[in-house]
Design a protein around this motif. Structure first.
Motif, PDB file in Angstrom:
ATOM      1  N   ARG A 262      24.933   9.179 -10.494  1.00  0.00           N
ATOM      2  CA  ARG A 262      24.678  10.140 -11.591  1.00  0.00           C
ATOM      3  C   ARG A 262      25.849  11.090 -11.753  1.00  0.00           C
ATOM      4  O   ARG A 262      26.250  11.415 -12.876  1.00  0.00           O
ATOM      5  CB  ARG A 262      23.415  10.941 -11.300  1.00  0.00           C
ATOM      6  CG  ARG A 262      22.158  10.163 -11.512  1.00  0.00           C
ATOM      7  CD  ARG A 262      21.016  11.080 -11.946  1.00  0.00           C
ATOM      8  NE  ARG A 262      19.832  10.286 -12.168  1.00  0.00           N
ATOM      9  CZ  ARG A 262      18.911  10.033 -11.225  1.00  0.00           C
ATOM     10  NH1 ARG A 262      19.055  10.527 -10.021  1.00  0.00           N
ATOM     11  NH2 ARG A 262      17.861   9.309 -11.506  1.00  0.00           N
ATOM     12  N   ILE A 263      26.398  11.557 -10.634  1.00  0.00           N
ATOM     13  CA  ILE A 263      27.527  12.505 -10.734  1.00  0.00           C
ATOM     14  C   ILE A 263      28.735  11.811 -11.367  1.00  0.00           C
ATOM     15  O   ILE A 263      29.443  12.391 -12.193  1.00  0.00           O
ATOM     16  CB  ILE A 263      27.880  13.090  -9.344  1.00  0.00           C
ATOM     17  CG1 ILE A 263      26.688  13.893  -8.797  1.00  0.00           C
ATOM     18  CG2 ILE A 263      29.116  13.979  -9.431  1.00  0.00           C
ATOM     19  CD1 ILE A 263      26.838  14.322  -7.340  1.00  0.00           C
ATOM     20  N   LEU A 264      28.962  10.555 -11.002  1.00  0.00           N
ATOM     21  CA  LEU A 264      30.077   9.823 -11.617  1.00  0.00           C
ATOM     22  C   LEU A 264      29.874   9.731 -13.132  1.00  0.00           C
ATOM     23  O   LEU A 264      30.829   9.855 -13.902  1.00  0.00           O
ATOM     24  CB  LEU A 264      30.180   8.411 -11.037  1.00  0.00           C
ATOM     25  CG  LEU A 264      30.793   8.292  -9.641  1.00  0.00           C
ATOM     26  CD1 LEU A 264      30.739   6.845  -9.158  1.00  0.00           C
ATOM     27  CD2 LEU A 264      32.235   8.786  -9.622  1.00  0.00           C
ATOM     28  N   GLN A 265      28.637   9.519 -13.534  1.00  0.00           N
ATOM     29  CA  GLN A 265      28.378   9.449 -14.978  1.00  0.00           C
ATOM     30  C   GLN A 265      28.592  10.814 -15.631  1.00  0.00           C
ATOM     31  O   GLN A 265      29.195  10.912 -16.705  1.00  0.00           O
ATOM     32  CB  GLN A 265      26.963   8.959 -15.231  1.00  0.00           C
ATOM     33  CG  GLN A 265      26.786   7.490 -14.892  1.00  0.00           C
ATOM     34  CD  GLN A 265      25.340   7.062 -14.885  1.00  0.00           C
ATOM     35  OE1 GLN A 265      24.682   7.069 -15.915  1.00  0.00           O
ATOM     36  NE2 GLN A 265      24.839   6.700 -13.734  1.00  0.00           N
TER      37      GLN A 265
ATOM     38  N   GLU B  90      36.246  13.194 -16.906  1.00  0.00           N
ATOM     39  CA  GLU B  90      37.230  13.716 -15.952  1.00  0.00           C
ATOM     40  C   GLU B  90      37.814  12.564 -15.114  1.00  0.00           C
ATOM     41  O   GLU B  90      39.035  12.475 -14.908  1.00  0.00           O
ATOM     42  CB  GLU B  90      36.500  14.726 -15.050  1.00  0.00           C
ATOM     43  CG  GLU B  90      37.338  15.410 -14.038  1.00  0.00           C
ATOM     44  CD  GLU B  90      36.473  16.277 -13.105  1.00  0.00           C
ATOM     45  OE1 GLU B  90      35.250  16.356 -13.308  1.00  0.00           O
ATOM     46  OE2 GLU B  90      37.047  16.851 -12.174  1.00  0.00           O
ATOM     47  N   PHE B  91      36.929  11.671 -14.651  1.00  0.00           N
ATOM     48  CA  PHE B  91      37.402  10.527 -13.862  1.00  0.00           C
ATOM     49  C   PHE B  91      38.287   9.615 -14.699  1.00  0.00           C
ATOM     50  O   PHE B  91      39.327   9.146 -14.238  1.00  0.00           O
ATOM     51  CB  PHE B  91      36.215   9.743 -13.291  1.00  0.00           C
ATOM     52  CG  PHE B  91      35.817  10.210 -11.916  1.00  0.00           C
ATOM     53  CD1 PHE B  91      36.486   9.751 -10.790  1.00  0.00           C
ATOM     54  CD2 PHE B  91      34.796  11.120 -11.755  1.00  0.00           C
ATOM     55  CE1 PHE B  91      36.136  10.191  -9.520  1.00  0.00           C
ATOM     56  CE2 PHE B  91      34.431  11.565 -10.490  1.00  0.00           C
ATOM     57  CZ  PHE B  91      35.109  11.107  -9.358  1.00  0.00           C
ATOM     58  N   ALA B  92      37.876   9.360 -15.944  1.00  0.00           N
ATOM     59  CA  ALA B  92      38.645   8.432 -16.782  1.00  0.00           C
ATOM     60  C   ALA B  92      40.044   8.976 -17.052  1.00  0.00           C
ATOM     61  O   ALA B  92      41.043   8.254 -16.944  1.00  0.00           O
ATOM     62  CB  ALA B  92      37.899   8.179 -18.092  1.00  0.00           C
TER      63      ALA B  92
ATOM     64  N   ALA C  21      32.038   1.540 -12.037  1.00  0.00           N
ATOM     65  CA  ALA C  21      31.971   2.174 -10.713  1.00  0.00           C
ATOM     66  C   ALA C  21      30.585   2.823 -10.528  1.00  0.00           C
ATOM     67  O   ALA C  21      29.931   2.636  -9.502  1.00  0.00           O
ATOM     68  CB  ALA C  21      33.080   3.214 -10.568  1.00  0.00           C
ATOM     69  N   ALA C  22      30.138   3.553 -11.537  1.00  0.00           N
ATOM     70  CA  ALA C  22      28.807   4.182 -11.454  1.00  0.00           C
ATOM     71  C   ALA C  22      27.727   3.111 -11.325  1.00  0.00           C
ATOM     72  O   ALA C  22      26.772   3.264 -10.549  1.00  0.00           O
ATOM     73  CB  ALA C  22      28.565   5.041 -12.692  1.00  0.00           C
ATOM     74  N   ALA C  23      27.893   2.010 -12.057  1.00  0.00           N
ATOM     75  CA  ALA C  23      26.887   0.937 -12.015  1.00  0.00           C
ATOM     76  C   ALA C  23      26.809   0.306 -10.624  1.00  0.00           C
ATOM     77  O   ALA C  23      25.725  -0.097 -10.185  1.00  0.00           O
ATOM     78  CB  ALA C  23      27.217  -0.133 -13.058  1.00  0.00           C
TER      79      ALA C  23
ATOM     80  N   ALA D  23      35.967  12.304  -3.310  1.00  0.00           N
ATOM     81  CA  ALA D  23      35.629  13.115  -2.134  1.00  0.00           C
ATOM     82  C   ALA D  23      34.832  14.349  -2.581  1.00  0.00           C
ATOM     83  O   ALA D  23      33.859  14.747  -1.931  1.00  0.00           O
ATOM     84  CB  ALA D  23      36.899  13.521  -1.393  1.00  0.00           C
ATOM     85  N   GLU D  24      35.231  14.919  -3.709  1.00  0.00           N
ATOM     86  CA  GLU D  24      34.478  16.071  -4.255  1.00  0.00           C
ATOM     87  C   GLU D  24      33.060  15.655  -4.625  1.00  0.00           C
ATOM     88  O   GLU D  24      32.104  16.421  -4.454  1.00  0.00           O
ATOM     89  CB  GLU D  24      35.157  16.616  -5.512  1.00  0.00           C
ATOM     90  CG  GLU D  24      36.441  17.366  -5.244  1.00  0.00           C
ATOM     91  CD  GLU D  24      37.058  17.849  -6.568  1.00  0.00           C
ATOM     92  OE1 GLU D  24      36.348  17.922  -7.602  1.00  0.00           O
ATOM     93  OE2 GLU D  24      38.263  18.141  -6.557  1.00  0.00           O
ATOM     94  N   VAL D  25      32.920  14.438  -5.153  1.00  0.00           N
ATOM     95  CA  VAL D  25      31.586  13.946  -5.522  1.00  0.00           C
ATOM     96  C   VAL D  25      30.711  13.837  -4.277  1.00  0.00           C
ATOM     97  O   VAL D  25      29.520  14.179  -4.309  1.00  0.00           O
ATOM     98  CB  VAL D  25      31.701  12.583  -6.247  1.00  0.00           C
ATOM     99  CG1 VAL D  25      30.329  11.930  -6.434  1.00  0.00           C
ATOM    100  CG2 VAL D  25      32.388  12.757  -7.587  1.00  0.00           C
TER     101      VAL D  25
END
Ligand code: NDP
Length: 518
Positions: free
Chosen positions: A132-135, A140-142, A164-166, A236-238
């Protein structure tokens, strides 16, 4: 603090705005549209840059050990560069064997004291939370991924980050169902897992490795590639944001030798590596006799086979997607086009026309199809192999696109009259270079497709379902796509034969790699 030369990077293209499998369905431009797109007509695309500010890149990053950011033992740093501009992005810790030791101790402690003791259902919650956090932080990640790797923003936004989130979501589902993954046996984690990943899909390769490892109850020490450390450090922050117990995931940046320190440490029970065949062999030799589990995902030289009855425009899109996605810096890239002789001339003509419409340039522009090569060294490797193709007698063709003045860019390149003995037909180029070989019969296509030291992937383009089944069964490739290419899914295993390595990632098979069962 040491300052180093801009590291090697390379990157290459994609189809027009359409990532991965979607590209296969896209309709190619008619000739008048194609010429308009390539020139400065009213149809030319206006710049559509994504905002760099979304990345929030810090000036300096430490190592992520035991849930905290730590300085490297030797105090040294390296600089990571934007391959599209050659400008420095951040300083990153240059870890050493001493740091690997600290990270492995933390992972070992976390495995014994917290992660392996946790109810599987609780482990699943962390994985769902990470997904969820990646989504939530996907933009920002992209942007960070594109700035650090050179790949087009459209790909990091639409392919790398969502996939990655999937992966975390998919393996979260397995975390409390491990007994069904190995029916009749008792599933157990290995313990500490050492993972070394490459620069072509930095976040996605991290997800392919960390998600199944954690779901199976292992703890992790991961080393990203030196040219693309930033999304791993953001990850790492995630982990902190998700309240993951300290030491469950440790991310240490540093040179290749540090990867070997991780792999050979006796406390590391399983090693997973993605990268070059040469380093994969070194790792296999380095841990020989230690009784560790090992999966290797190495290079490739995939054949994309087009039969005369294929839907040609669709096949052109598939071939374009197969080789220019991520600038061709893809282990499963369709870098050898095998086209039936009866349609070769027409097919190559359509391919050239389509290549003239590829937009090569600023990876942050949402219209860009082909971004920057990941490093100067990778640019040189591509250049050297292309020169060998010319010297050995193959015919080179490139579109008339204009490359940016700065940054590491390489024109989409098509070779015809390629012989199987040419280096460009045998060696992994890892760049936007397609080598065309013709064939007359089905048997000849199969023989030529299998005539490689690798065996990672292949593509088949034909109107006949029976031919797909006949050919796919005889191809020595871990993944065979039919009337599509570069289609990925967390539920589907991925891996190779021969010098492409062994073991599978993704799906149930990818989970097995992180379990021992009795
Ligand atoms: P490498 O195999 O050297 O790099 C992959 C990873 O391995 C990086 O994290 C790297 O660290 C690490 N590494 C390097 N040396 C060692 C070692 N001795 N022990 C343990 N880990 C090590 O790939 P390159 O970057 O050199 O690329 C060269 C070629 O490899 C490419 O042209 C391409 O053909 C192929 N390749 C294939 C990939 C794939 O997906 N199958 C991915 C990347 C490359 P560091 O970055 O610090 O050197």
């Amino acid at each position: 603090m040491s300052s180093e030369q801009p590291p090697k990077r390379a990157a290459r293209a994609v189809t027009r705005g359409v990532p991965g499998a979607l590209a296969a369905a896209a309709v190619p431009a008619a000739p008048h549209v194609a010429s308009a797109l390539a020139g400065s007509s009213p149809w030319a695309y206006a710049p559509a840059p994504e905002s760099k500010e979304l990345a929030l890149i810090r000036p300096r990053y430490g190592l992520f050990i035991d849930g905290q950011e730590r300085a490297p033992a030797n105090g040294e740093v390296v600089v990571t560069y934007n391959p599209a501009t050659e400008e420095p992005l951040a300083e990153v810790a240059k870890g050493s064997a001493e740091d690997a030791d600290r990270a492995i101790s933390a992972a070992d402690r976390a495995h014994r004291k917290s992660w392996s003791k946790l109810a599987p259902r609780e482990r699943a919650k962390y994985l769902y939370r990470i997904s969820r956090i990646l989504q939530e932080r996907s933009r920002e990640f992209a942007v960070t991924e594109t700035l650090d790797s050179g790949k087009p923003i459209r790909e990091s936004r639409d392919v790398d980050v969502p996939l990655a989130a999937a992966h975390f979501w998919y393996y979260a589902g397995w975390a409390d169902k491990l007994q069904y993954a190995v029916p009749g046996r008792r599933p157990e984690s290995h313990g500490v897992v050492g993972q070394v990943i490459p620069w072509n899909f930095p976040l996605l390769m991290l997800a392919w490795k960390i998600a199944p490892a954690l779901a199976a109850g292992n703890t992790v020490v991961l080393k990203p590639a030196s040219t693309t450390p930033l999304t791993a450090l953001l990850f790492a922050e995630v982990c902190q944001q998700a309240d993951l117990p300290p030491g469950v995931v440790n991310i240490i940046t540093g040179p290749g030798e540090m990867g070997m320190s991780i792999a050979t440490d006796p406390r590391v029970a399983k090693v997973a590596f993605t990268g070059s065949t040469s380093v994969g062999i070194k790792i296999a030799q380095g841990i020989a006799g230690q009784g560790k589990a090992l999966t290797l995902e190495l290079g490739g030289k995939a054949a994309n086979i087009v039969f005369e009855d294929a839907a040609l425009d669709q096949a052109v899109e598939g071939v374009i997607n197969g080789i220019f996605f991520n600038q061709g810096e893809v282990c499963c890239a369709g870098s050898r086009l095998l086209v039936q002789e009866s349609i070769a001339e027409e097919f190559v003509a359509r391919l050239k026309e389509r290549m003239t419409t590829l937009r090569v340039g600023d990876p942050m522009d949402k219209n860009t199809d082909v971004g920057a090569i990941n490093s100067r060294a990778q640019m040189e490797t591509i250049g050297e192999l292309v020169a060998s193709g010319v010297a050995e007698g193959a015919e080179l063709w490139q579109p008339g696109c204009v490359l940016p003045d700065r940054g590491w860019f390489y024109k989409p390149t098509l070779f015809t009259n390629v012989a199987q003995s040419h280096r460009i037909a045998r060696e992994e180029i890892f760049g936007p270079v397609l080598s065309t070989i013709t064939f007359r019969t089905v048997d000849e296509a199969i023989e030529k497709a299998n005539n490689t030291a690798y065996g990672l992937s292949a593509g088949i383009w034909t109107d006949k379902g029976s031919r797909i089944l006949q050919v796919a069964a005889q191809l020595k490739a871990g993944v065979v796509w039919a009337n599509t290419f570069n289609r990925f899914d967390p539920t589907s295993p991925f891996g190779g034969y021969k010098e492409s390595g062994y073991g599978r990632e993704g799906g149930l098979q990818g989970l097995h790699a992180y379990l021992r069962s009795s």
